[in-house]
Design a protein around this motif. Structure first.
Motif, PDB file in Angstrom:
ATOM      1  N   UNK A   2      49.266 -45.596  53.377  1.00  0.00           N
ATOM      2  CA  UNK A   2      48.754 -47.028  52.781  1.00  0.00           C
ATOM      3  C   UNK A   2      47.840 -47.535  52.594  1.00  0.00           C
ATOM      4  N   UNK A   3      47.829 -47.636  50.812  1.00  0.00           N
ATOM      5  CA  UNK A   3      46.200 -47.661  50.786  1.00  0.00           C
ATOM      6  C   UNK A   3      46.241 -48.451  49.235  1.00  0.00           C
ATOM      7  N   UNK A   4      45.526 -49.918  49.166  1.00  0.00           N
ATOM      8  CA  UNK A   4      45.103 -49.966  46.985  1.00  0.00           C
ATOM      9  C   UNK A   4      44.228 -49.008  46.470  1.00  0.00           C
ATOM     10  N   UNK A  26      50.236 -39.463  44.376  1.00  0.00           N
ATOM     11  CA  UNK A  26      51.637 -39.157  43.588  1.00  0.00           C
ATOM     12  C   UNK A  26      53.003 -40.276  43.589  1.00  0.00           C
ATOM     13  N   UNK A  27      52.512 -41.511  44.291  1.00  0.00           N
ATOM     14  CA  UNK A  27      52.967 -42.477  43.931  1.00  0.00           C
ATOM     15  C   UNK A  27      53.327 -43.254  42.638  1.00  0.00           C
ATOM     16  N   UNK A  28      54.088 -43.182  42.211  1.00  0.00           N
ATOM     17  CA  UNK A  28      54.291 -43.502  40.438  1.00  0.00           C
ATOM     18  C   UNK A  28      55.258 -44.644  39.831  1.00  0.00           C
ATOM     19  N   UNK A  37      51.069 -49.865  36.616  1.00  0.00           N
ATOM     20  CA  UNK A  37      49.888 -49.720  36.841  1.00  0.00           C
ATOM     21  C   UNK A  37      49.731 -49.565  37.926  1.00  0.00           C
ATOM     22  N   UNK A  38      49.956 -48.712  39.100  1.00  0.00           N
ATOM     23  CA  UNK A  38      50.753 -48.791  40.291  1.00  0.00           C
ATOM     24  C   UNK A  38      48.922 -49.260  40.761  1.00  0.00           C
ATOM     25  N   UNK A  39      49.181 -50.487  42.196  1.00  0.00           N
ATOM     26  CA  UNK A  39      47.870 -51.018  42.291  1.00  0.00           C
ATOM     27  C   UNK A  39      47.878 -51.289  44.401  1.00  0.00           C
ATOM     28  N   UNK A  40      48.765 -50.525  44.404  1.00  0.00           N
ATOM     29  CA  UNK A  40      49.882 -50.508  46.303  1.00  0.00           C
ATOM     30  C   UNK A  40      50.172 -49.814  46.562  1.00  0.00           C
ATOM     31  N   UNK A  41      50.330 -48.582  47.372  1.00  0.00           N
ATOM     32  CA  UNK A  41      51.547 -47.810  47.930  1.00  0.00           C
ATOM     33  C   UNK A  41      51.518 -47.883  49.371  1.00  0.00           C
ATOM     34  N   UNK A  45      56.229 -50.709  50.123  1.00  0.00           N
ATOM     35  CA  UNK A  45      55.697 -51.504  49.293  1.00  0.00           C
ATOM     36  C   UNK A  45      55.530 -50.748  48.776  1.00  0.00           C
ATOM     37  N   UNK A  46      55.524 -51.050  47.024  1.00  0.00           N
ATOM     38  CA  UNK A  46      54.446 -50.096  46.522  1.00  0.00           C
ATOM     39  C   UNK A  46      54.541 -51.934  44.972  1.00  0.00           C
TER      40      UNK A  46
END
Length: 222
Positions: A2-4, A26-28, A37-41, A45-46
């Motif tokens: 869990x992080x931005x 590795x979350x895309x 463009x991945x800002x938070x996982x 929630x992504x």
């Protein structure tokens, strides 16, 4: 995890432009086969910014992690889908206040109405306040890039405080040093004192303009 995203996740292209990451741990996400463009996982929630060149209409979206790729889901893509920042913490008495700030960074709302971590006070007629948002359409900076200077909207925007139109914003466009965040410097028009001034906006003119779908309020007192 869990992080931005963090500064270490960004990369510098050959042209010196700073680009946002297309994966975190590795979350895309892909939309119409194009990497977002991945800002938070997190496990549930992504958050991702829609990339350029996806087209519009119903498009296929997938999420990938270290264990595989999801089945595709359909999302409907519009050229613009504007919305102002209005967090759940700004719901007071069942009314959603827009997340506006004064120039000193404190928030616009009735004094003491927001949680204690947010200092709030009324806006005043003639004062400049700032709104924030996403989805206001294309500009000179493509998705996934840090904005390095002023980059104004290609379409005009009109804000209304109740039935009273504000003047042309002093600035409306992407916020410098952010990715995909729009900001609007608006002079508060002369309206009657109220803790619940309806706030609406219309983006663009012609064929056809887009009216914001949110029900929002702000607070104005002399």
């Amino acid at each position: 995890n869990t992080r931005p995203w963090a500064s270490s996740d960004f990369s510098v292209g050959a042209n010196g432009v700073v680009n946002a990451p297309t994966s975190l741990d590795r979350t895309a996400v892909t939309i119409a086969g194009v990497s977002a463009f991945v800002d938070y996982i997190s496990p549930t929630q992504v958050n991702a910014q829609v990339p350029a060149n996806t087209g519009t209409g119903p498009l296929q979206l997938t999420v990938s992690t270290a264990v595989g790729t999801s089945a595709a889901s359909t999302v409907n893509m519009n050229t613009v889908q504007p919305g102002l920042w209005a967090p759940a913490q700004f719901i007071v008495g069942g009314k959603q206040y827009v997340g506006a700030t004064h120039l000193d960074g404190t928030f616009v709302a009735p004094p003491g109405a927001l949680p204690s971590v947010y200092t709030s006070s009324y806006a005043k007629p003639g004062e400049i306040i700032i709104f924030y948002g996403v989805g206001f359409g294309t500009s000179g900076v493509p998705p996934g890039q840090i904005v390095e200077g002023a980059d104004t909207l290609s379409r005009p925007i009109q804000f209304n405080f109740g039935a009273t139109a504000a003047g042309v914003p002093l600035y409306s466009g992407l916020a410098p040093n952010f990715v995909g965040l729009y900001e609007f410097y608006v002079v508060v028009p002369s309206v009657a004192n109220s803790d619940l001034v309806p706030l609406t906006f219309t983006l663009g003119t012609g064929s056809p303009p887009v009216t914001g779908s949110q029900t929002l309020y702000t607070a104005v007192h002399n």
